[in-house]
Design a protein around this motif. Structure first.
Motif, mmCIF file in Angstrom:
data_model
loop_
_atom_site.group_PDB
_atom_site.id
_atom_site.type_symbol
_atom_site.label_atom_id
_atom_site.label_comp_id
_atom_site.label_asym_id
_atom_site.label_seq_id
_atom_site.Cartn_x
_atom_site.Cartn_y
_atom_site.Cartn_z
ATOM 1 N N TRP A 53 -18.731 -15.414 -15.622
ATOM 2 C CA TRP A 53 -18.061 -15.580 -14.359
ATOM 3 C C TRP A 53 -16.485 -15.120 -14.781
ATOM 4 O O TRP A 53 -16.209 -15.362 -16.085
ATOM 5 C CB TRP A 53 -17.791 -17.130 -14.176
ATOM 6 C CG TRP A 53 -16.998 -17.659 -13.296
ATOM 7 C CD1 TRP A 53 -15.914 -18.289 -13.248
ATOM 8 C CD2 TRP A 53 -16.878 -17.461 -11.764
ATOM 9 N NE1 TRP A 53 -15.240 -18.509 -12.146
ATOM 10 C CE2 TRP A 53 -15.873 -18.075 -11.212
ATOM 11 C CE3 TRP A 53 -17.878 -16.749 -11.010
ATOM 12 C CZ2 TRP A 53 -15.748 -17.982 -9.789
ATOM 13 C CZ3 TRP A 53 -17.832 -16.856 -9.697
ATOM 14 C CH2 TRP A 53 -16.789 -17.272 -8.996
ATOM 15 N N GLU A 54 -16.085 -14.402 -13.734
ATOM 16 C CA GLU A 54 -14.755 -13.919 -14.211
ATOM 17 C C GLU A 54 -14.711 -13.011 -15.623
ATOM 18 O O GLU A 54 -13.778 -13.392 -16.550
ATOM 19 C CB GLU A 54 -13.647 -14.716 -14.207
ATOM 20 C CG GLU A 54 -13.491 -15.194 -12.597
ATOM 21 C CD GLU A 54 -12.075 -16.251 -12.528
ATOM 22 O OE1 GLU A 54 -11.818 -16.876 -13.668
ATOM 23 O OE2 GLU A 54 -12.231 -16.743 -11.591
ATOM 24 N N ASP A 55 -15.897 -12.172 -15.825
ATOM 25 C CA ASP A 55 -15.863 -11.490 -16.898
ATOM 26 C C ASP A 55 -16.149 -12.059 -18.471
ATOM 27 O O ASP A 55 -15.846 -11.590 -19.450
ATOM 28 C CB ASP A 55 -14.603 -10.323 -17.104
ATOM 29 C CG ASP A 55 -14.763 -9.542 -16.022
ATOM 30 O OD1 ASP A 55 -15.781 -9.016 -15.371
ATOM 31 O OD2 ASP A 55 -13.600 -8.903 -15.528
ATOM 32 N N GLU A 56 -16.384 -13.372 -18.328
ATOM 33 C CA GLU A 56 -16.621 -14.233 -19.485
ATOM 34 C C GLU A 56 -18.002 -14.591 -19.375
ATOM 35 O O GLU A 56 -18.302 -15.197 -18.227
ATOM 36 C CB GLU A 56 -15.570 -15.066 -19.592
ATOM 37 C CG GLU A 56 -14.154 -14.904 -19.901
ATOM 38 C CD GLU A 56 -13.142 -15.966 -20.200
ATOM 39 O OE1 GLU A 56 -13.641 -17.149 -20.568
ATOM 40 O OE2 GLU A 56 -12.140 -15.949 -19.975
#
Length: 135
Positions: A53-56
């Protein structure tokens, strides 16, 4: 010869919805049943989910709802879940049911009929009987 009812029977789907906690699961399940958007909702969990989610990369404990419904009722079910869910992008997917016991399929079609009037079973006796729950 083909059964003439087969052409008009609503296809069944199992809606899968992940939620962050058991309280959310209960609220969503109760709402879906009360609004006749699903005939049955099972709650499984806790389970561990891994996702980005959101590059994490994240991992969280979640619960999974399995809602037995129809293809026609699914859009209303999804809309109700979006309004009740606290995730920005909740998991709400429909998996087609290719085969089901005909009496169970008929019961799901009756129970997941948000536009139809009550079927005379407002106390849920038929659903309890089908699931072996004492009335």
């Amino acid at each position: 010869m083909t059964d003439p009812r087969a052409a008009v029977e609503l296809p069944l789907v199992e809606a899968r919805i992940s939620v962050p906690d058991v309280a959310s699961a209960r609220t969503i399940a109760d709402t879906l049943i009360a609004r006749k958007l699903a005939a049955c909702v099972q709650v499984l969990g806790p389970m561990l989910s891994f996702y980005t989610w959101e590059d994490e990369v994240h991992s969280n404990e979640e619960w999974l709802l399995l809602a037995k419904t129809t293809e026609n009722a699914f859009p209303g079910l999804a809309e109700a879940v979006v309004h009740l869910h606290r995730y920005d992008v909740p998991e709400i997917i429909a998996v087609p049911v290719s085969h089901a016991l005909s009496s169970y399929a008929d019961w799901v079609r009756t129970g997941a009929a948000p536009d139809s009037p009550g079927d005379g079973d407002e106390d849920g006796a038929e659903g309890r009987r089908l699931h072996g729950i004492p009335g």
